[in-house]
Write a protein that holds these residues in place. Structure first.
Motif: not given
Lengths: 344, 344
Positions: A92-102, A309-310, A312-320
């Motif tokens: 989760i942390s990895e994927e959120l790293e550069d999204t500004g989300l914590q 990762r996956r 976090a990607a969904i939450v960050a709106g970055r899901s593939p």
DNA sequence: CTGAAAGCGCTAACAA
DNA sequence: TTGTTAGCGCTTTCAG
């Protein structure tokens, strides 16, 4: 202790302080500090200098209230000592790293009531998303998730309905596949060793899937043993001894996690049991501790990091997939036969 | 997906919604929901009923801004996969349980820069206290702690100056005591195995204390080996093999943590090395995994849970000393000789 | 016991 | 590019 310097005052510094110190309006100070909007380089410098000098730390509470945006993602997991969850957190942390989300973690200790309380507490901070382990929740918790108004990702498990999105593996299937592999390798008299926790739904599902797999071959579990608390490695030893004393004819032991499996493995080796000839062993999770054991325990990777990762990607709106919620991601665990299942 | 029911609207419910639904003023609704001030039983019921029915979750952001109080305690630690820190967390959670305070974790991955960033982020939420691992911080981080305006407890280590309060053990002393015990048991040719991380100040201090202890007996470390990353158990094996190949005359191996020590122990046993006769071994931390090994590795308990409890007690203003900050609590780790140091 | 008014520190929206 | 005006949703304070 000192509270010295320009900050020696009641309460923390505010934008106004920076504004006064720099001679720039609060609004512009705010813009500089957020890198929003156009600000002249000169002003920017003045503001930054003043802020740095004063030691100003923005008040996110006020910011969040005003902007209706919170850069927090609530992550609710059963335990931190389980080894599995810190790995999910890493993903989760990895994927959120550069999204500004914590990520913000809450721990439930496998208690549905704690989960409900933790969730309530989290939602009261209006996070931008929620990642929560498991598909089983109290009705109240389910209702909160349902009405959260932000992306909700239930992780670890896909065997059941989810509120919004889910990312995980099918534990039923994991158990089933393991059973098939074991049967295929020729083992017939099989015991199960696991946790006592009735709230560990995933372990339960693995066992159910496992039994279903045995049933396909007309087999049944011959013995079971459960534990709770204490050093898992030690419990693994103890349970193994108990079970093999009680049911000496068993030729395979399936453990609900790698740690107790490792304990069982050590016990068998010390007691001169031929593994995997006389006795096969398997665990679950694919923890890296296994690499250091005298023999590689058969296991099934639970895709923890990838799940993190996956999700976090969904939450960050970055899901593939490009979807915005309502996603269902089933990952496929790989069977790692190691050295404790006979080659077919 | 559904967003159905009375909550199907833009944004979350507010006090006003509950107020309207119950016919009670916002102010009184607020009082009921916080159990503050006297409210008639009838009104209370009405409000609670309405809140429950609507599924209202208070907005802590607004609450915190208005009340200038936040029930959060920031906890900053280097890692979650270290096994040690989840235990510290348990201690903190236990102690905070009935204080109304909630721990919020931040992870630094042993990076001072990350620590600074995480701290900044935490302070921007204006927590009621901060618990942070270690005494070494960047100047900026130190300044933030200094000016936080809330209790700050530095944990794990007491070998050095602290900003406000600290709770921990002396790692120098831990190393020193271990060295003395080893010398006392008659070992003379000693190797050290540890992590490569330059930022693991506590491991470094243990090694320094250890060397000081050897020096008392006119001894020096004969060999050292460091690792980073990977399965610690496996690394322990590998490093042990490497070191004993390089320095076959060694008669004792001191590991900077139990996990690599366990790997070393397994390797020695498998290779027919007489432990503790020909070769003594010791680790550090007192993790419960050791209970499941074929032999009990000598170790030193690092008092992690107790550290968590005491730190939390200070933040909660419940410290047994009655002091309000500026406390220095040094816990005393106990040496557990296990089965891998010769009896004297 | 209950309510009305003011404002926490910041940012959205608009004006200059 | 910069400033002004209104709140965000709640709690404090003070008045009924």
């Amino acid at each position: 202790m000192s509270r010295s310097g320009p900050e020696a005052r009641r309460g923390a510094l505010t934008l106004r302080d920076v504004s006064e110190a720099s001679g720039v309006s609060e609004m512009t100070v705010s813009r500089v500090l957020r890198n929003r909007g156009d600000v002249s380089e000169a002003t920017r410098e003045k503001v930054l200098e003043a802020a740095r000098h004063l030691g100003y730390v923005p008040n996110k509470i006020a910011g969040a209230l005003a902007s209706q945006r919170v850069n927090l993602v609530g992550v609710i997991i059963p335990s931190l000592s389980n080894l599995v969850f810190p790995e999910v957190m890493s993903g989760i942390s990895e994927e959120l790293e550069d999204t500004g989300l914590q990520p913000v973690v809450g721990v439930t200790n496998y208690s549905p009531e704690r989960e409900e309380a933790v969730l309530y507490e989290m939602l009261s901070w209006r996070p931008s998303g929620v990642i929560i382990a498991g598909l089983e929740h109290t009705p109240a918790a389910a209702a909160m998730l349902e009405n959260a108004g932000v992306p909700v990702v239930e992780i670890m498990d896909v065997d059941g309905p989810c509120v919004d999105s889910c990312v995980g593996i099918s534990h039923k299937r994991a158990g089933l596949e393991m059973a098939r592999a074991i049967v295929r390798a020729g083992y017939r008299r099989i015991g199960f060793l696991g946790t006592k926790m009735p709230e560990d739904h995933r372990a339960r599902k693995r066992m159910e899937g496992f039994e279903a797999g045995l049933a396909e071959a007309g087999l049944e579990l011959e013995d079971r043993e459960f534990y709770s608390g204490g050093s898992a490695l030690k419990k693994g030893r103890e349970m193994t001894e108990t079970m093999l004393t009680r049911s000496p004819k068993l030729d395979f032991l399936y453990y609900s996690n790698d740690m107790i499996g490792a304990g069982g493995l050590l016990w068998c080796l010390e007691n001169g049991i031929d593994v995997p000839g006389r006795m096969g062993l398997a665990g679950f999770n694919g923890v890296d501790l296994l690499e250091g054991l005298p023999r590689r325990l058969a296991t099934m990777d639970s895709c923890r990091r990838e799940i993190g990762r996956r999700a976090a990607a969904i939450v960050a709106g970055r899901s593939p997939t490009g979807l915005v919620g309502g996603e269902r991601v089933e990952l496929t665990p790989t069977l790692e036969p190691g050295d404790t299942i006979r080659a077919v």
